[in-house]
Design a protein around this motif. Structure first.
Motif, short mmCIF file in Angstrom:
data_model
loop_
_atom_site.label_atom_id
_atom_site.label_comp_id
_atom_site.label_asym_id
_atom_site.label_seq_id
_atom_site.Cartn_x
_atom_site.Cartn_y
_atom_site.Cartn_z
N PHE A 44 0.91 -0.96 -0.11
CA PHE A 44 -0.37 -0.18 0.06
C PHE A 44 0.55 1.37 -0.24
O PHE A 44 1.06 2.71 -0.32
CB PHE A 44 -0.98 -0.14 1.65
N MET A 45 2.25 1.18 0.76
CA MET A 45 3.16 2.29 0.71
C MET A 45 3.73 2.11 -0.67
O MET A 45 4.05 3.87 -1.45
CB MET A 45 3.67 2.37 2.26
N SER A 47 2.85 1.91 -3.69
CA SER A 47 1.87 2.25 -4.78
C SER A 47 1.35 3.91 -3.99
O SER A 47 1.77 4.19 -5.22
CB SER A 47 1.30 1.34 -4.80
N ARG A 48 1.22 4.08 -2.79
CA ARG A 48 0.97 5.31 -2.84
C ARG A 48 1.99 6.14 -2.81
O ARG A 48 1.80 7.58 -3.60
CB ARG A 48 0.31 5.74 -1.57
N TYR A 51 3.04 6.45 -6.65
CA TYR A 51 1.57 7.18 -8.27
C TYR A 51 1.39 8.88 -7.06
O TYR A 51 1.12 9.81 -7.58
CB TYR A 51 0.45 6.81 -8.37
N GLU A 52 1.79 9.03 -6.03
CA GLU A 52 0.66 9.95 -5.29
C GLU A 52 1.63 11.12 -4.71
O GLU A 52 2.20 11.90 -4.10
CB GLU A 52 -0.04 9.60 -4.75
N LEU A 54 3.16 11.33 -1.71
CA LEU A 54 2.86 11.60 -0.98
C LEU A 54 3.91 11.59 0.33
O LEU A 54 4.35 11.23 0.57
CB LEU A 54 1.48 10.45 0.17
N LEU A 59 0.89 9.88 4.23
CA LEU A 59 0.66 8.62 3.76
C LEU A 59 0.34 7.78 5.01
O LEU A 59 -0.57 6.25 4.69
CB LEU A 59 2.02 7.89 3.34
N GLU A 62 -3.23 8.29 4.58
CA GLU A 62 -4.17 7.54 3.94
C GLU A 62 -4.17 5.78 4.01
O GLU A 62 -5.03 5.57 4.40
CB GLU A 62 -3.50 7.58 2.87
N THR A 63 -3.22 5.50 4.72
CA THR A 63 -2.92 4.17 5.81
C THR A 63 -4.20 3.59 6.68
O THR A 63 -4.60 2.94 6.79
CB THR A 63 -1.79 3.80 6.02
N SER A 66 -7.82 4.00 5.25
CA SER A 66 -8.11 2.66 4.03
C SER A 66 -9.39 1.64 4.62
O SER A 66 -9.39 1.02 4.09
CB SER A 66 -7.09 2.09 3.54
#
Length: 173
Positions: A44-45, A47-48, A51-52, A54, A59, A62-63, A66
């Motif tokens: 997850f970290m 990909s974030r 692509y973002e 963060l 981060l 967002e984690t 989710s």
């Protein structure tokens, strides 16, 4: 009355062994679940970040949003500490060390998880992604090992508890 006490003792002792076997089996299952969530967390970290791009505080936010990491309670503790001004690496390490259940489940692997937090945010994006890949490989290997142990022993412990309970009952009789 003596017979009733003896039967009650036999049932309680046998039940204790069965319960113990089930608890050990459950502990093994929970270990595998936690390692699985750590691998998911790292993915997850990655990909974030990829692509973002963060920052670490966002981060972590967002984690937590989710809702996928219910067994990783240290994340919310880390967020609280960083919001109160603690540096990310210190907040990460302290949050992990203060989560007794996590430390008990991970044992020697808890140091890898703690080091992950020390390595994040210290390099550029590619360095962080490489770091996450490194830790993902470590925890993926642990996950496979825990899943194999869980498959191998998940039915053994309850059966062993039952056999020991019956054996104890026979000894009492």
């Amino acid at each position: 009355v003596n017979c009733l006490i003896k039967i009650t003792a036999i049932v309680l002792i046998a039940s204790g062994f069965v319960f113990s076997g089930c608890c050990i089996s459950s502990f093994q299952h929970k270990k595998a679940m936690v390692f699985g969530e750590i691998v998911m967390l790292i993915t997850f970290m990655q990909s974030r970040l990829r692509y973002e791009c963060l920052p670490l505080a966002a981060l972590l936010g967002e984690t937590e949003k989710s809702g996928k990491f219910v067994n990783l309670r240290f994340i919310s503790a880390c967020i609280d500490k960083t919001e109160n001004g603690a540096p990310f690496s210190c907040a990460w390490r302290e949050s992990i060390e203060n989560d007794e259940e996590l430390c008990r489940l991970l044992r020697s692997s808890v140091s890898y998880l703690a080091r992950l937090g020390e390595d994040l945010g210290t390099t550029d994006l590619e360095g962080q992604l490489s770091c996450l890949t490194y830790y993902e490989n470590i925890f993926q290997k642990e996950l496979k090992e825990r899943e194999e142990q869980n498959k191998k022993y998940s039915k053994l412990y309850p059966v062993l508890g039952t056999v020991l309970g019956i054996w104890a009952a026979i000894l009492i009789i």
